[in-house]
Motif scaffolding. Sequence first.
Motif, PDB file in Angstrom:
ATOM      1  N   LEU A 200       4.606  -8.623  -1.785  1.00  0.00           N
ATOM      2  CA  LEU A 200       4.368  -8.943  -2.900  1.00  0.00           C
ATOM      3  C   LEU A 200       5.078  -8.958  -4.112  1.00  0.00           C
ATOM      4  N   GLU A 201       5.981  -7.968  -4.176  1.00  0.00           N
ATOM      5  CA  GLU A 201       6.955  -7.503  -5.038  1.00  0.00           C
ATOM      6  C   GLU A 201       7.854  -8.752  -5.218  1.00  0.00           C
TER       7      GLU A 201
ATOM      8  N   LEU B 145      -1.652 -12.141  -7.414  1.00  0.00           N
ATOM      9  CA  LEU B 145      -1.120 -10.925  -7.119  1.00  0.00           C
ATOM     10  C   LEU B 145      -2.400 -10.021  -7.268  1.00  0.00           C
ATOM     11  N   PRO B 146      -2.450  -8.675  -6.616  1.00  0.00           N
ATOM     12  CA  PRO B 146      -3.397  -7.678  -7.078  1.00  0.00           C
ATOM     13  C   PRO B 146      -3.247  -7.557  -8.744  1.00  0.00           C
ATOM     14  N   GLU B 147      -4.473  -7.313  -9.237  1.00  0.00           N
ATOM     15  CA  GLU B 147      -4.524  -7.167 -10.649  1.00  0.00           C
ATOM     16  C   GLU B 147      -3.671  -5.797 -10.860  1.00  0.00           C
ATOM     17  N   SER B 148      -3.328  -4.797 -10.125  1.00  0.00           N
ATOM     18  CA  SER B 148      -2.855  -3.577 -10.531  1.00  0.00           C
ATOM     19  C   SER B 148      -1.503  -3.693 -10.601  1.00  0.00           C
ATOM     20  N   MET B 149      -0.524  -5.024  -9.921  1.00  0.00           N
ATOM     21  CA  MET B 149       0.520  -5.205 -10.115  1.00  0.00           C
ATOM     22  C   MET B 149       1.171  -5.878 -11.623  1.00  0.00           C
TER      23      MET B 149
ATOM     24  N   ASP C 145       4.121  10.370  11.322  1.00  0.00           N
ATOM     25  CA  ASP C 145       4.998   9.271  11.664  1.00  0.00           C
ATOM     26  C   ASP C 145       4.662   7.968  11.109  1.00  0.00           C
ATOM     27  N   LEU C 146       5.363   7.616  10.068  1.00  0.00           N
ATOM     28  CA  LEU C 146       4.831   6.483   9.116  1.00  0.00           C
ATOM     29  C   LEU C 146       5.595   5.311   9.530  1.00  0.00           C
ATOM     30  N   HIS C 147       4.962   4.175   9.614  1.00  0.00           N
ATOM     31  CA  HIS C 147       5.615   2.753  10.066  1.00  0.00           C
ATOM     32  C   HIS C 147       5.276   1.840   9.044  1.00  0.00           C
ATOM     33  N   PHE C 148       6.364   0.881   8.372  1.00  0.00           N
ATOM     34  CA  PHE C 148       5.931   0.005   7.310  1.00  0.00           C
ATOM     35  C   PHE C 148       5.949  -1.147   8.015  1.00  0.00           C
ATOM     36  N   MET C 149       4.879  -2.029   7.891  1.00  0.00           N
ATOM     37  CA  MET C 149       4.670  -3.362   8.639  1.00  0.00           C
ATOM     38  C   MET C 149       3.543  -4.114   8.156  1.00  0.00           C
ATOM     39  N   ASP C 150       3.569  -5.399   8.257  1.00  0.00           N
ATOM     40  CA  ASP C 150       2.530  -6.266   8.006  1.00  0.00           C
ATOM     41  C   ASP C 150       0.985  -5.538   8.461  1.00  0.00           C
ATOM     42  N   SER C 151       0.092  -6.004   7.618  1.00  0.00           N
ATOM     43  CA  SER C 151      -1.164  -5.302   8.036  1.00  0.00           C
ATOM     44  C   SER C 151      -1.549  -5.972   9.227  1.00  0.00           C
ATOM     45  N   GLU C 152      -1.347  -7.407   9.393  1.00  0.00           N
ATOM     46  CA  GLU C 152      -1.817  -7.784  10.807  1.00  0.00           C
ATOM     47  C   GLU C 152      -1.143  -7.215  11.911  1.00  0.00           C
TER      48      GLU C 152
ATOM     49  N   ILE D  19       0.712  -1.298   0.027  1.00  0.00           N
ATOM     50  CA  ILE D  19       0.112   0.054   0.138  1.00  0.00           C
ATOM     51  C   ILE D  19       0.768   1.212   0.212  1.00  0.00           C
ATOM     52  N   GLY D  20       1.854   1.196   0.736  1.00  0.00           N
ATOM     53  CA  GLY D  20       2.872   2.405   0.950  1.00  0.00           C
ATOM     54  C   GLY D  20       3.565   2.694  -0.618  1.00  0.00           C
ATOM     55  N   LEU D  21       3.777   1.732  -1.336  1.00  0.00           N
ATOM     56  CA  LEU D  21       4.375   1.842  -2.895  1.00  0.00           C
ATOM     57  C   LEU D  21       3.463   2.168  -3.507  1.00  0.00           C
ATOM     58  N   HIS D  22       2.178   1.444  -3.564  1.00  0.00           N
ATOM     59  CA  HIS D  22       1.371   1.523  -4.644  1.00  0.00           C
ATOM     60  C   HIS D  22      -0.033   2.094  -4.812  1.00  0.00           C
ATOM     61  N   ARG D  23      -0.488   2.643  -3.323  1.00  0.00           N
ATOM     62  CA  ARG D  23      -1.688   3.441  -3.177  1.00  0.00           C
ATOM     63  C   ARG D  23      -1.409   4.587  -2.212  1.00  0.00           C
ATOM     64  N   LEU D  24      -0.562   4.592  -1.597  1.00  0.00           N
ATOM     65  CA  LEU D  24      -0.708   5.757  -0.505  1.00  0.00           C
ATOM     66  C   LEU D  24       0.082   7.081  -1.000  1.00  0.00           C
ATOM     67  N   PRO D  25       1.123   7.054  -2.048  1.00  0.00           N
ATOM     68  CA  PRO D  25       1.973   8.046  -2.470  1.00  0.00           C
ATOM     69  C   PRO D  25       1.202   9.418  -2.760  1.00  0.00           C
ATOM     70  N   PRO D  26       0.088   9.375  -3.566  1.00  0.00           N
ATOM     71  CA  PRO D  26      -0.497  10.596  -3.940  1.00  0.00           C
ATOM     72  C   PRO D  26      -1.387  10.998  -2.789  1.00  0.00           C
ATOM     73  N   MET D  27      -1.962  10.093  -2.060  1.00  0.00           N
ATOM     74  CA  MET D  27      -2.701  10.582  -0.893  1.00  0.00           C
ATOM     75  C   MET D  27      -1.752  11.290  -0.019  1.00  0.00           C
TER      76      MET D  27
END
Length: 291
Positions: A229-230, A245-249, A127-134, A105-113
């Motif tokens: 996923l990458e 994979l997500p269709e978007s990838m 304060d942004l942290h990258f981690m598994d969704s769970e 999400i940080g790579l493919h969805r969030l940047p514009p927002m």
Amino acid sequence: MIRFMDTQALAAFLEVADAASFTRAAERLHLSQPAISKRLKSLEDEIGQRLFDRVGRSVLLTDAGHSLLPYARRALQTVEDGRRALSQLSAKVSGRLSIGTSHHIGLHRLPPMLKRFVLEFPDVDLDLHFMDSEDACEAVLAGKLELGIVTLPLQPLPNLESRIVWPDPLAVIVAPSHPLAQRKRVKLEDLAKHPAVLPDEDTYTHRIIRAELEARGVEPRVRLATNYLETLKMLAAIGLGWSVLPESMIDDSVVRVPVSGFAPHRDLGWVRHTGRAVSGPARALMGLLSP
């Protein structure tokens, strides 16, 4: 008698307790190990009890540490709620906003927002942290993060409000050289005869895929598993196995395989704790994320 407890010392105590490691706690708080030790020593002196036993490389809570743990969590959550409530009294959106999100999400969805957010609200300390969704969902429930922007849980979790932002359909992909790459339609049983590379079994995405397969009586032959996923895309592209994979990838490095009766889907969005005040920065970001 305990007269005062430094919230920074309580935060250090909770991180060491959760991580069972001074090193990992220091990394999470962006502090040195001596600084962590100093805060814990100050807290132990204040309460007159040792909070941890250090046995070799292991860090274990003492009885006093176990007793203090729920109260420390509650105290920090109360302080954070107070900060969030106060931030709503001002029309100016400012303060600290702690977010956890997945790498995808940080790579493919969030940047514009996020680009729009930092331009519109420059006084917010993001304060942004990258981690598994769970893990992000657990951190929100524990009060460590205010928002998680994640793959949403399959079932609602107690005290966790969620909102869909991006529907995320998934697709089966293989390398261009894979035996199934040129097939116009593939049966699920035929797909299962080939090795797969899939997300780790502890992830929401794996559970979604597994549930779809089990509903049709199919057991995948998982050759490799990873949370990223990458990395799965790369492994599939070099021919190690099929993946989902997500269709978007999907791009020219892989081929989408149409599989009869198999259309897994996941939802991406935000989560927050229902029992905690929503800060001005969180409300602003949630507004930008509203579909």
